[in-house]
Design a protein around this motif. Structure first.
Motif, PDB file in Angstrom:
ATOM      1  N   TRP A  22       0.853  -1.190   0.000  1.00 15.17           N
ATOM      2  CA  TRP A  22       0.000   0.000   0.000  1.00 15.17           C
ATOM      3  C   TRP A  22       0.886   1.236   0.000  1.00 15.17           C
ATOM      4  CZ3 TRP A  22      -4.523   1.806  -1.134  1.00 15.17           C
ATOM      5  CH2 TRP A  22      -4.976   3.004  -0.583  1.00 15.17           C
ATOM      6  N   ASP A  23       0.664   2.148  -0.932  1.00 13.15           N
ATOM      7  CA  ASP A  23       1.357   3.436  -0.983  1.00 13.15           C
ATOM      8  C   ASP A  23       0.399   4.469  -0.404  1.00 13.15           C
ATOM      9  OD1 ASP A  23       2.557   5.849  -1.585  1.00 13.15           O
ATOM     10  OD2 ASP A  23       3.207   5.225  -3.583  1.00 13.15           O
ATOM     11  N   ALA A  24       0.630   4.858   0.850  1.00 11.16           N
ATOM     12  CA  ALA A  24      -0.297   5.763   1.536  1.00 11.16           C
ATOM     13  C   ALA A  24      -0.292   7.159   0.922  1.00 11.16           C
ATOM     14  CB  ALA A  24       0.066   5.841   3.015  1.00 11.16           C
ATOM     15  N   GLY A  25       0.841   7.603   0.411  1.00  8.24           N
ATOM     16  CA  GLY A  25       0.917   8.933  -0.191  1.00  8.24           C
ATOM     17  C   GLY A  25       0.086   9.055  -1.449  1.00  8.24           C
ATOM     18  N   ARG A  26       0.081   7.999  -2.245  1.00  7.37           N
ATOM     19  CA  ARG A  26      -0.672   8.003  -3.505  1.00  7.37           C
ATOM     20  C   ARG A  26      -2.010   7.293  -3.390  1.00  7.37           C
ATOM     21  NH1 ARG A  26       4.544   6.594  -7.208  1.00  7.37           N
ATOM     22  NH2 ARG A  26       5.537   8.613  -6.980  1.00  7.37           N
ATOM     23  N   LYS A  27      -2.226   6.646  -2.246  1.00  5.48           N
ATOM     24  CA  LYS A  27      -3.468   5.920  -1.970  1.00  5.48           C
ATOM     25  C   LYS A  27      -3.759   4.881  -3.060  1.00  5.48           C
ATOM     26  CE  LYS A  27      -5.557   9.644   0.695  1.00  5.48           C
ATOM     27  NZ  LYS A  27      -4.926   9.302   1.905  1.00  5.48           N
ATOM     28  N   PRO A  47      -5.883  -0.084 -19.817  1.00  9.05           N
ATOM     29  CA  PRO A  47      -5.078   1.003 -20.387  1.00  9.05           C
ATOM     30  C   PRO A  47      -5.760   2.365 -20.336  1.00  9.05           C
ATOM     31  CG  PRO A  47      -5.051  -0.902 -21.823  1.00  9.05           C
ATOM     32  CD  PRO A  47      -6.041  -1.191 -20.739  1.00  9.05           C
ATOM     33  N   LEU A  48      -7.084   2.387 -20.367  1.00  8.72           N
ATOM     34  CA  LEU A  48      -7.800   3.657 -20.335  1.00  8.72           C
ATOM     35  C   LEU A  48      -8.048   4.163 -18.919  1.00  8.72           C
ATOM     36  CD1 LEU A  48     -10.431   2.970 -23.125  1.00  8.72           C
ATOM     37  CD2 LEU A  48      -8.267   4.182 -23.304  1.00  8.72           C
ATOM     38  N   ASP A  49      -7.696   3.367 -17.944  1.00 11.13           N
ATOM     39  CA  ASP A  49      -7.914   3.734 -16.555  1.00 11.13           C
ATOM     40  C   ASP A  49      -6.912   4.796 -16.127  1.00 11.13           C
ATOM     41  OD1 ASP A  49      -8.709   3.845 -13.967  1.00 11.13           O
ATOM     42  OD2 ASP A  49      -8.289   1.759 -13.490  1.00 11.13           O
ATOM     43  N   ALA A  50      -7.339   5.745 -15.322  1.00 10.71           N
ATOM     44  CA  ALA A  50      -6.471   6.833 -14.870  1.00 10.71           C
ATOM     45  C   ALA A  50      -5.328   6.325 -14.006  1.00 10.71           C
ATOM     46  CB  ALA A  50      -7.287   7.863 -14.103  1.00 10.71           C
ATOM     47  N   SER A  51      -5.523   5.205 -13.315  1.00 12.10           N
ATOM     48  CA  SER A  51      -4.463   4.707 -12.446  1.00 12.10           C
ATOM     49  C   SER A  51      -3.517   3.761 -13.171  1.00 12.10           C
ATOM     50  CB  SER A  51      -5.073   4.016 -11.228  1.00 12.10           C
ATOM     51  OG  SER A  51      -5.781   2.871 -11.634  1.00 12.10           O
ATOM     52  N   ALA A  52      -3.649   3.621 -14.498  1.00 11.43           N
ATOM     53  CA  ALA A  52      -2.766   2.733 -15.243  1.00 11.43           C
ATOM     54  C   ALA A  52      -1.337   3.262 -15.224  1.00 11.43           C
ATOM     55  CB  ALA A  52      -3.254   2.584 -16.675  1.00 11.43           C
ATOM     56  N   ALA A  53      -1.199   4.541 -15.407  1.00  6.91           N
ATOM     57  CA  ALA A  53       0.126   5.141 -15.314  1.00  6.91           C
ATOM     58  C   ALA A  53       0.459   5.304 -13.839  1.00  6.91           C
ATOM     59  CB  ALA A  53       0.119   6.498 -16.008  1.00  6.91           C
ATOM     60  N   GLU A  54       1.722   5.432 -13.562  1.00 14.92           N
ATOM     61  CA  GLU A  54       2.112   5.604 -12.169  1.00 14.92           C
ATOM     62  C   GLU A  54       1.492   6.888 -11.656  1.00 14.92           C
ATOM     63  OE1 GLU A  54       6.146   6.059  -9.617  1.00 14.92           O
ATOM     64  OE2 GLU A  54       6.076   4.610 -11.216  1.00 14.92           O
ATOM     65  N   ALA A  55       0.782   6.786 -10.559  1.00 12.33           N
ATOM     66  CA  ALA A  55       0.081   7.931 -10.012  1.00 12.33           C
ATOM     67  C   ALA A  55       1.086   8.968  -9.529  1.00 12.33           C
ATOM     68  CB  ALA A  55      -0.820   7.496  -8.857  1.00 12.33           C
ATOM     69  N   PRO A  56       0.888  10.236  -9.903  1.00 10.99           N
ATOM     70  CA  PRO A  56       1.814  11.265  -9.429  1.00 10.99           C
ATOM     71  C   PRO A  56       1.626  11.522  -7.939  1.00 10.99           C
ATOM     72  CG  PRO A  56      -0.001  12.263 -10.614  1.00 10.99           C
ATOM     73  CD  PRO A  56      -0.147  10.767 -10.758  1.00 10.99           C
ATOM     74  N   ALA A  57       2.669  11.990  -7.319  1.00 14.22           N
ATOM     75  CA  ALA A  57       2.593  12.320  -5.899  1.00 14.22           C
ATOM     76  C   ALA A  57       1.587  13.450  -5.712  1.00 14.22           C
ATOM     77  CB  ALA A  57       3.962  12.740  -5.382  1.00 14.22           C
ATOM     78  N   PRO A  58       0.862  13.453  -4.608  1.00 15.26           N
ATOM     79  CA  PRO A  58      -0.105  14.524  -4.386  1.00 15.26           C
ATOM     80  C   PRO A  58       0.582  15.876  -4.343  1.00 15.26           C
ATOM     81  CG  PRO A  58      -0.004  13.026  -2.504  1.00 15.26           C
ATOM     82  CD  PRO A  58       0.928  12.511  -3.524  1.00 15.26           C
ATOM     83  N   LYS A  59      -0.049  16.851  -4.953  1.00 12.29           N
ATOM     84  CA  LYS A  59       0.530  18.191  -4.998  1.00 12.29           C
ATOM     85  C   LYS A  59       0.008  19.027  -3.845  1.00 12.29           C
ATOM     86  CE  LYS A  59       1.243  18.265  -9.923  1.00 12.29           C
ATOM     87  NZ  LYS A  59       1.021  18.972 -11.147  1.00 12.29           N
TER      88      LYS A  59
END
Length: 103
Positions: A22-27, A47-59
């Motif tokens: 579990w990555d708590a920062g990116r949930k 592939p069309l899912d938003a979480s397919a790419a590595e989720a960016p760190a919260p800004k």
């Protein structure tokens, strides 16, 4: 290589037993450094899912500065104005009265 997973809350314990973390920062649940990803195939995002790419760190929200004109300077447009006096920012003395924000 890291692979983010779409694991429903009800199945989190099963994913954890298989080695997902579990990555708590990116949930997001993910696996990293696994040769065989077959056990995680059902949680693999499409592939069309938003979480397919590595989720960016919260800004974090950008700091805002408001000068006496009311214009907000954000990010690279921020301009530091020189201090008029040495009084604390929450007090208004005679020197800084002209530049103080009006309520």
């Amino acid at each position: 290589m890291r692979l983010n997973l779409k694991v429903p809350f009800a199945e989190k314990d099963e994913a954890k037993k298989l080695g997902a973390r579990w990555d708590a920062g990116r949930k997001v649940w993910y696996v990293e450094g696994k040769e065989d990803l077959a056990p995680f195939a059902r949680w693999s995002p499409t592939p069309l899912d938003a979480s397919a790419a590595e989720a960016p760190a919260p800004k974090r929200a950008a700091a805002r500065h408001v000068d006496s004109s009311g214009k907000a300077y954000v990010g690279r447009n921020y301009v530091a104005h020189p201090r008029v006096c040495d009084c604390p920012p929450w007090e208004v003395c005679d020197k800084c009265l002209a530049t103080a924000l009006k309520n």
